[in-house]
Scaffold this active site. Structure first.
Site, PDB file in Angstrom:
ATOM      1  CD  GLU A 131     112.462  56.038  55.188  1.00  5.68           C
ATOM      2  OE1 GLU A 131     112.515  54.995  55.848  1.00  5.68           O
ATOM      3  OE2 GLU A 131     111.962  56.115  54.057  1.00  5.68           O
TER       4      GLU A 131
ATOM      5  CB  CYS B 113     110.186  56.139  50.197  1.00  2.47           C
ATOM      6  SG  CYS B 113     111.491  55.068  50.751  1.00  2.47           S
TER       7      CYS B 113
ATOM      8  CB  THR C 223     118.728  48.488  47.889  1.00  3.78           C
ATOM      9  OG1 THR C 223     118.337  48.044  49.194  1.00  3.78           O
ATOM     10  CG2 THR C 223     118.664  47.310  46.931  1.00  3.78           C
TER      11      THR C 223
ATOM     12  CG  HIS D  76     110.102  54.920  45.838  1.00  2.00           C
ATOM     13  ND1 HIS D  76     111.128  55.686  46.342  1.00  2.00           N
ATOM     14  CD2 HIS D  76     110.136  53.747  46.526  1.00  2.00           C
ATOM     15  CE1 HIS D  76     111.739  55.010  47.301  1.00  2.00           C
ATOM     16  NE2 HIS D  76     111.163  53.828  47.439  1.00  2.00           N
TER      17      HIS D  76
ATOM     18  CG  ASN E  87     115.922  53.674  48.485  1.00  2.00           C
ATOM     19  OD1 ASN E  87     115.391  54.732  48.148  1.00  2.00           O
ATOM     20  ND2 ASN E  87     115.267  52.705  49.091  1.00  2.00           N
TER      21      ASN E  87
ATOM     22  CB  SER F 283     107.844  50.772  53.542  1.00  3.65           C
ATOM     23  OG  SER F 283     108.495  50.178  52.450  1.00  3.65           O
TER      24      SER F 283
HETATM   25  P1  HMG Z   1     117.629  39.338  47.096  1.00  6.05           P
HETATM   26  O1  HMG Z   1     116.979  38.194  47.748  1.00  6.05           O
HETATM   27  O2  HMG Z   1     119.028  39.592  47.506  1.00  6.05           O
HETATM   28  O3  HMG Z   1     117.739  39.216  45.550  1.00  6.05           O
HETATM   29  O4  HMG Z   1     116.716  40.603  47.371  1.00  6.05           O
HETATM   30  P2  HMG Z   1     116.951  38.270  44.513  1.00  6.05           P
HETATM   31  O5  HMG Z   1     117.323  36.886  44.695  1.00  6.05           O
HETATM   32  O6  HMG Z   1     115.476  38.633  44.523  1.00  6.05           O
HETATM   33  O7  HMG Z   1     117.623  38.809  43.196  1.00  6.05           O
HETATM   34  C1  HMG Z   1     117.388  40.100  42.767  1.00  6.05           C
HETATM   35  C2  HMG Z   1     117.327  40.075  41.236  1.00  6.05           C
HETATM   36  O8  HMG Z   1     118.644  39.750  40.763  1.00  6.05           O
HETATM   37  C3  HMG Z   1     116.399  38.993  40.693  1.00  6.05           C
HETATM   38  O9  HMG Z   1     115.796  39.540  39.521  1.00  6.05           O
HETATM   39  C4  HMG Z   1     117.343  37.868  40.310  1.00  6.05           C
HETATM   40  O10 HMG Z   1     116.844  37.044  39.289  1.00  6.05           O
HETATM   41  C5  HMG Z   1     118.548  38.649  39.847  1.00  6.05           C
HETATM   42  P3  HMG Z   1     114.183  39.617  39.410  1.00  6.05           P
HETATM   43  O11 HMG Z   1     113.690  38.229  39.496  1.00  6.05           O
HETATM   44  O12 HMG Z   1     113.722  40.446  40.594  1.00  6.05           O
HETATM   45  O13 HMG Z   1     113.939  40.287  38.122  1.00  6.05           O
HETATM   46  N1  HMG Z   1     119.813  37.908  39.931  1.00  6.05           N
HETATM   47  C6  HMG Z   1     120.759  37.940  38.967  1.00  6.05           C
HETATM   48  N2  HMG Z   1     120.803  38.586  37.783  1.00  6.05           N
HETATM   49  C7  HMG Z   1     121.935  38.409  37.014  1.00  6.05           C
HETATM   50  N3  HMG Z   1     122.983  37.629  37.400  1.00  6.05           N
HETATM   51  C8  HMG Z   1     122.951  36.975  38.577  1.00  6.05           C
HETATM   52  C9  HMG Z   1     121.810  37.115  39.418  1.00  6.05           C
HETATM   53  N4  HMG Z   1     121.462  36.617  40.635  1.00  6.05           N
HETATM   54  C10 HMG Z   1     120.240  37.119  40.933  1.00  6.05           C
HETATM   55  N5  HMG Z   1     124.003  36.208  38.929  1.00  6.05           N
HETATM   56  C11 HMG Z   1     115.710  42.731  47.329  1.00  6.05           C
HETATM   57  C12 HMG Z   1     116.432  41.674  46.519  1.00  6.05           C
HETATM   58  C13 HMG Z   1     115.303  43.883  46.442  1.00  6.05           C
HETATM   59  C14 HMG Z   1     114.437  42.130  47.932  1.00  6.05           C
HETATM   60  C15 HMG Z   1     116.650  43.212  48.456  1.00  6.05           C
HETATM   61  O14 HMG Z   1     117.715  43.935  47.872  1.00  6.05           O
HETATM   62  C16 HMG Z   1     115.972  44.101  49.486  1.00  6.05           C
HETATM   63  O15 HMG Z   1     115.384  43.608  50.451  1.00  6.05           O
HETATM   64  N6  HMG Z   1     116.075  45.461  49.333  1.00  6.05           N
HETATM   65  C17 HMG Z   1     115.473  46.410  50.244  1.00  6.05           C
HETATM   66  C18 HMG Z   1     113.960  46.470  50.102  1.00  6.05           C
HETATM   67  C19 HMG Z   1     113.509  47.162  48.841  1.00  6.05           C
HETATM   68  O16 HMG Z   1     114.213  47.924  48.225  1.00  6.05           O
HETATM   69  N7  HMG Z   1     112.207  46.955  48.482  1.00  6.05           N
HETATM   70  C20 HMG Z   1     111.632  47.573  47.326  1.00  6.05           C
HETATM   71  C21 HMG Z   1     110.137  47.838  47.482  1.00  6.05           C
HETATM   72  S1  HMG Z   1     109.759  48.654  49.035  1.00  6.05           S
HETATM   73  C22 HMG Z   1     110.243  50.310  48.780  1.00  6.05           C
HETATM   74  O17 HMG Z   1     110.547  50.708  47.710  1.00  6.05           O
HETATM   75  C23 HMG Z   1     110.286  51.182  49.990  1.00  6.05           C
HETATM   76  C24 HMG Z   1     111.691  51.529  50.469  1.00  6.05           C
HETATM   77  O18 HMG Z   1     112.291  52.440  49.601  1.00  6.05           O
HETATM   78  C25 HMG Z   1     111.644  52.067  51.911  1.00  6.05           C
HETATM   79  C26 HMG Z   1     110.706  53.226  52.247  1.00  6.05           C
HETATM   80  O19 HMG Z   1     109.586  53.334  51.785  1.00  6.05           O
HETATM   81  O20 HMG Z   1     111.141  54.019  53.094  1.00  6.05           O
HETATM   82  C27 HMG Z   1     112.583  50.309  50.545  1.00  6.05           C
END
Ligand code: HMG
Length: 409
Positions: free
Chosen positions: A82, A114, A157, A246, A301, A334
């Site tokens: 991609e 992906c 990520t 993945h 990733n 996605s």
């Molecule tokens: P965010 O809002 O920054 O983080 O987004 P959060 O608030 O959800 O926190 C993440 C985790 O850290 C949580 O744990 C928190 O509790 C923890 P969870 O509840 O999920 O178990 N946390 C802490 N832990 C320890 N100490 C602390 C602390 N603070 C928070 N102090 C998000 C996270 C993954 C959404 C963001 O990074 C993102 O948007 N990433 C990109 C999208 C993504 O990877 N999506 C995954 C599914 S889609 C997919 O896999 C397709 C993809 O690869 C693309 C394709 O297909 O081409 C992305």
């Protein structure tokens, strides 16, 4: 029915890495969020002289150099990405040229976020099984540079890398059960990248929900295709010896495994109390999933390549021990499309490492400012001198007359 699958595998990551602690410091985030919350330690950073083409060619080149495959044996070259470099000329065409693959070859680029890597693998397996291959082999390469905007939630990520797989009727590493896989598709804007944008846009939390819903849908379709032959009344951790997901970030694999085991128990009508359920997930995750996330923690990733970076980790660390054993794989892209399928480790699993462990050990850590400068540059320096320690074979040397040019090192 003859087996089909992966005969040999090579992998590649750029020579630079950024520690997530360093990124956390720069962005004013608690580093425990990236380490424990997302499960990441470092991420691979592509310099401006590496792109989807060089990553792919650098992953595949060693397969030809050590005699694992000959150039005239390849009749199909599929590149999943991609991170395309041109709207018309496919990455596969550049890779075909750089690797000097025989001209009697079909070259195609595939895209579905992906999921593209798995689409390519399944297409290659079916080409072999159909007889159209006439005894030849397919080269499948998954290659990507994952980029999000500075300071966005997606930034930790990111990553970059490629995995190259020779697919044939001699599945020395992994026989893929492509006849009984389960699919799921749904139109969603969870993650996307409009044309001409370098960085992806994402609805982060929603993308996690979409991933988990797709896992459930693909697993249900797998159960229907399987008809109880592989997964009968037994819990999944007793059916498969390992699970590869993945992995946009390692914590996602934990969420996926938790959901999969829950869905499986419900479909089998099994009633467990919450403590017992949590113990099953934790035990299975620790022995059947976490060990294979070792590379993902260090690379980040790699989009299309991510699932196969997991496979490289499994083959390198546990391939020999798991020979003849069945594993489960889940691919998500996605948009979205997903596939759940089974595979069996071949007699050569573990015998020829992917090379990724060595590449990861020889990387150079960059500071936040250097990472930001590398990311901001769109073209390599005209006076590009490839740094000592570069372990690839090809670099991107810039565009001339709007034609991308590459050179061997
Ligand atoms: P965010 O809002 O920054 O983080 O987004 P959060 O608030 O959800 O926190 C993440 C985790 O850290 C949580 O744990 C928190 O509790 C923890 P969870 O509840 O999920 O178990 N946390 C802490 N832990 C320890 N100490 C602390 C602390 N603070 C928070 N102090 C998000 C996270 C993954 C959404 C963001 O990074 C993102 O948007 N990433 C990109 C999208 C993504 O990877 N999506 C995954 C599914 S889609 C997919 O896999 C397709 C993809 O690869 C693309 C394709 O297909 O081409 C992305």
């Amino acid at each position: 029915m003859n087996d089909v699958g992966i005969e040999s595998l090579g992998a590649y990551v750029p020579m630079y890495s950024l520690a997530l602690d360093e990124l956390a410091r720069g962005r004013g985030v608690d580093p425990r969020k990236y380490r424990a919350g997302l499960g990441l330690e470092t991420m691979a950073i592509a310099p401006p002289w590496e792109d989807a083409v060089t990553l792919a060619a650098n992953a595949a080149a060693p397969l030809f150099e050590d005699g694992r495959v000959a150039r005239d044996e390849i009749g199909l070259l599929l590149v999943a990405t991609e991170s395309a470099v041109d709207h018309a000329r496919p990455v596969a065409s550049f890779v075909h040229e750089l690797l000097r693959v025989h001209p009697a070859c079909r070259t195609v680029e595939l895209k579905h976020a992906c999921y593209g890597g798995t689409a390519a693998l399944m297409t290659a397996a079916q080409w072999i099984a159909s007889g159209a291959a006439r005894g030849r082999k397919a080269l499948v390469v998954a290659t990507d540079v994952a980029r999000y905007g500075f300071g966005t939630a997606g930034e930790p990520t990111q990553g970059a890398g490629a995995v190259a797989m020779v697919v044939s009727s001699v599945p020395w590493l992994l026989a893929v059960d492509f006849r009984r896989s389960g699919s799921f598709a749904e139109g969603v804007f969870d993650f996307w990248r409009p044309l001409e944008r370098r960085e992806a846009l994402v609805d982060g939390k929603y993308s996690v929900d979409c991933y988990l819903r797709a896992l459930e849908g693909a697993y249900d379709d797998f159960r229907a295709a399987d008809g109880g032959r592989t997964v009968g009344g037994r819990p999944l951790p007793d059916v498969f010896r390992a699970f590869l997901y993945h992995t946009p970030f390692p914590k996602m694999a934990w969420k996926a495994h938790d959901r999969l085991l829950d869905v499986d128990a419900r479909r089998r009508g099994e009633e467990l109390d919450e403590a017992e359920r949590e113990r099953r997930v934790a035990d299975s995750f620790a022995s059947q999933v976490a060990p294979h996330l070792a590379f993902a923690r260090l690379v980040g990733n790699t989009y299309t390549a991510s699932l196969y970076v997991g496979l490289a980790a499994l083959l390198d660390a546990a391939g020999e021990r798991l020979r003849g054993e069945r594993i489960a794989l889940f691919s998500y892209g996605s948009g979205c499309c997903a596939e759940f399928f089974a595979a069996t480790l071949g007699a050569g699993a573990g015998a020829s490492p992917s090379g990724l462990a060595g590449l990861l050990a020889s990387r150079r850590a960059v500071a936040l400012e250097e990472y930001e400068a590398m990311r901001a540059a769109t073209e390599p320096d005209a006076s590009l001198r490839v740094p000592d320690g570069f372990r690839g074979r090809f670099v991107y040397r810039g565009s001339e007359d709007e034609r991308r040019r590459y050179r061997p090192v």
